[in-house]
Design an enzyme around this catalytic site. Structure first.
Site, PDB file in Angstrom:
ATOM      1  N   HIS A   1      20.532  35.429  45.996  1.00 39.19           N
ATOM      2  CA  HIS A   1      19.222  34.856  47.080  1.00 39.19           C
ATOM      3  C   HIS A   1      18.941  34.201  48.202  1.00 39.19           C
ATOM      4  CE1 HIS A   1      15.345  34.009  45.942  1.00 39.19           C
ATOM      5  NE2 HIS A   1      15.653  33.098  46.934  1.00 39.19           N
TER       6      HIS A   1
ATOM      7  N   ASP B   1      21.125  39.569  44.002  1.00 39.07           N
ATOM      8  CA  ASP B   1      20.091  38.987  43.935  1.00 39.07           C
ATOM      9  C   ASP B   1      19.740  38.168  42.624  1.00 39.07           C
ATOM     10  OD1 ASP B   1      18.101  36.388  44.007  1.00 39.07           O
ATOM     11  OD2 ASP B   1      17.146  37.465  45.530  1.00 39.07           O
TER      12      ASP B   1
ATOM     13  N   SER C   1      12.161  34.122  49.177  1.00 39.51           N
ATOM     14  CA  SER C   1      11.653  33.703  48.858  1.00 39.51           C
ATOM     15  C   SER C   1      10.454  32.754  48.080  1.00 39.51           C
ATOM     16  CB  SER C   1      12.524  32.167  48.180  1.00 39.51           C
ATOM     17  OG  SER C   1      12.208  31.627  47.457  1.00 39.51           O
TER      18      SER C   1
END
Lengths: 456, 456
Positions: free
Chosen positions: A434, A400, A175
């Site tokens: 995610h 995601d 991330s």
């Protein structure tokens, strides 16, 4: 009709008001303890012209540092994580990558010395908006200067230097951490052995910016936010709760929620209500509740903005270099301050007085690139060519939404086209969206271990 | 640092406070004029036990009604649209499907008589939360009862009956309108000739519920919302603006924004700011601004909740039928009220006193279905089998995040498996996401025209 969700917010506000008579205030570094502190006592110039007179970085580490200090893995965090990636004697609570770090695990502590930091701008021990401005001994609040992902990384490498660590075995992150791990290689290509970038991107795209923008907007619309000056008042807990609910939608995936919650209601025998009613709604509500007093609202604003501005394109790096060169001169002349001196003056005067945005001369060239997708991609490739000799693992998750898998593919493709012969690119079909990097211990873990340990 | 986005909200609040000295208040039916009104003066029982003592429906129409009244197309709207689908003499402003309706167009007014209504619960002329409760001559506000998509359709068909229209040539709609068009066929299979359902679903799924939930939450967190009682006060314009910004993210797509905005900033020479800064952010801000005083906040709550509850599964229809039967009895006994009498009492007492949620007896069976994806699908197929003889066009957009294309595929597959021999299913590769039904005049229009005009 009853509105328990509205009453709850009001009750918490009241509780805060009462607690100021002597009760506790939220302390955002509470959830974390047992970290070490790196102290940087020199002025630190930031990419957008701000200057921190000094800063601290909270960090934790696992595994033995070897004699020549060549076995270090710098682990970068996502937006709201602390340096507590793994439990240890000084803090036995499970860390956010608990099952990825340890003897024989993805990051093998029998081999590596792992260091994880809380980013500057954060609130878990590192200097951020909730820290005290030495100028007046009050929290910076929104007087804190705008920071970038590169600023975070530059601060980390100052810390590494102070530890005598010249070169990392690897720069690893997911991330926002996956942005930092790439940024580290770009800034310090001689000091990074390998790169792992999971569920990240080489530049933030408008859909992700939009998702973070709405989070910032709901937070700033909370009257308790008070333009950032809430540290001795009621914190904007309502806005933070809402921001986290929106964020949670972008962290998971439809297919997972389909399996986990479907159309189940929390209390099926009751009249449908406008507050949380379906299980998915109580889940979002719970995520918001859990987070709303744990993380500093101003840190959310600054760190999420840093993510929006992230762009490894050559033209952006050039812009930054020009700004930094000019501002370094200013700093040497002693004109530096923690925030651009004229933040409240009109934009045109601001631009004239100090270098903060895109210098006008570079603007035209930039606009031409921005109007041409091919030129944009070339610009990005040129930016990434700096790391053409560093073995890089890029990993993406097909479900995601926040960092769609085409953005990881973009990183891998660009790197390959710059001539990087050691780019590994994996797509995972996980349904966890995610958040998969926190949950897919085997699938993500094996890829990480393989990349870190393969002799090249 | 300056926060113009926060100042703007405060300034608008101040402007409202000043305007109450004699200036204008927002009137949510202002944007619409030149509609006709259907008046229903009998009590109207709603699916969840509420009763409207009477209601009105605002409608507009285009094209000539033929002699045997067999050429009617009922056009259903999305969440926030009015009955103004197309300009006409009494309101020359372009409608929301302006280029889809007209001589020779997708819905050919040389052949068809098109009727479009504002849904009950809405605020553009039909009875909704901003309407006056005849009991005390004050706006219903959140005393308005919970409504369903089926309630909206039932009201529409009462209107059609009053017009002597027994059978529709077609029931047509997109988004929430596509839910209504299916619901119409389920409720009144003898009265619907064909169905068109665009970018909709046969049941709301948790990801879409989550997206609408956060919109409701940010709206209800605005102190000006005041639990729905704001009609003589400052309206929750800030919460509405935020809700629309979140909604806009779900209405469009990443690829479109990539092309349209990329990473362009609104004022590239200025310091990055925490308010709208990138072009995508100013776009969201603009969408929020445009909407925040145009639509009644309480209508948004009720109508979006109706979408969440939408489920054509047989078990849900059975539940509703039981509730309606019991409540019809109550109504006949004269016990009806506009809201469940005991909305503020604990859930257990509520369930005992009137039928509003899932009857306890049906709950166990329901739970068993909900735990088994196969049983869920069978339940849905059984629900959809009612319309197995009605030619149906189902159309989806591959970039739609709010109603992903697998949800339209689900409708088409279920219909086919019930034995419906006339199901047409198209996927469009448009980059406009959920909003494609408003923008893809040729691609969506041809499919609509073909389905409406093909002799079967």
């Amino acid at each position: 009709m009853a509105f328990p969700c509205v009453d709850q917010l009001e009750q918490r506000t009241q509780k805060f008001l009462q607690s100021f008579d002597g009760g506790p205030e939220p302390s955002y570094s509470n959830p974390v303890s047992g970290y070490s502190l790196y102290q940087h006592n020199e002025p630190f110039l930031l990419d957008h012209g701000g200057i921190l007179p000094k800063f601290e970085i909270a960090y934790e580490s696992w595994g033995e540092l070897n004699a020549d200090k060549s076995n270090v893995i710098l682990l970068h965090t996502g937006l709201s994580a602390s340096s507590h990636a793994k439990s240890h004697a000084a803090n036995t609570a499970p860390g956010w990558w608990e099952k990825f770090i340890g003897p024989g695990l993805a990051i093998d502590t029998n081999r590596f010395h792992v260091i994880c930091t809380n980013v500057i701008g954060g609130c878990y021990g590192s200097t951020g908006p909730s820290s005290i401005d030495p100028k007046d001994n009050k929290p910076y609040a929104t007087r804190f200067p705008i920071i970038t992902i590169f600023d975070m990384v530059r601060a980390q490498f100052d810390m590494l230097s102070s530890m005598g660590i010249h070169k990392l075995h690897a720069s690893v992150g997911a991330s926002m951490g996956g942005m930092q791990s790439l940024a580290a290689a770009l800034l310090f290509k001689e000091r990074v052995g390998k790169v792992i970038s999971i569920s990240a991107a080489a530049r933030s795209h408008p859909y992700s910016i939009a998702l973070r923008f709405t989070q910032r907007q709901v937070l700033m619309a909370d009257p308790n936010w008070n333009k950032g000056f809430y540290y001795d008042k009621v914190p904007p807990h309502g806005g933070m709760k809402l921001a986290r609910e929106i964020a949670t939608i972008s962290y998971r995936s439809g297919p997972e929620w389909e399996q986990r919650f479907g159309r189940k209601r929390a209390q099926p025998t009751t009249t449908p209500s406008l507050c949380a009613d379906f299980l998915i709604e109580t889940y979002l509500d719970h995520q918001g509740e859990r987070f709303c007093l744990q993380y500093d609202p101003n840190s959310l604003l600054y760190v999420s903005k840093a993510m929006d501005m992230f762009d490894l394109s050559a033209s952006t790096s050039a812009e930054t270099a020009i700004r930094r060169a000019r501002n370094t001169l200013r700093l040497q002349e002693g004109k530096g301050s923690s925030a651009p001196e004229n933040a409240a003056t009109p934009p045109e005067e601001q631009a004239a007085a100090c270098v903060t945005g895109t210098p006008a001369a570079e603007l035209k060239a930039k606009e031409e690139i921005q109007d041409d997708p091919k030129a944009q991609l070339n610009d990005l490739k040129q930016g990434l060519s700096t790391i053409k000799d560093i073995p890089t693992l890029v990993l993406g998750i097909q479900s995601d939404i926040l960092f769609p898998v085409w953005q990881q593919k973009e990183v891998a493709d660009c790197l390959r086209e710059t001539g990087n012969k050691s780019v590994t690119y994996y797509e995972l079909d996980s349904m966890y969206g995610h958040d998969a990097f926190l949950l897919e211990i085997v699938n993500v873990g094996s890829a990480v271990k393989g990349h870190l340990e393969l002799k090249e």
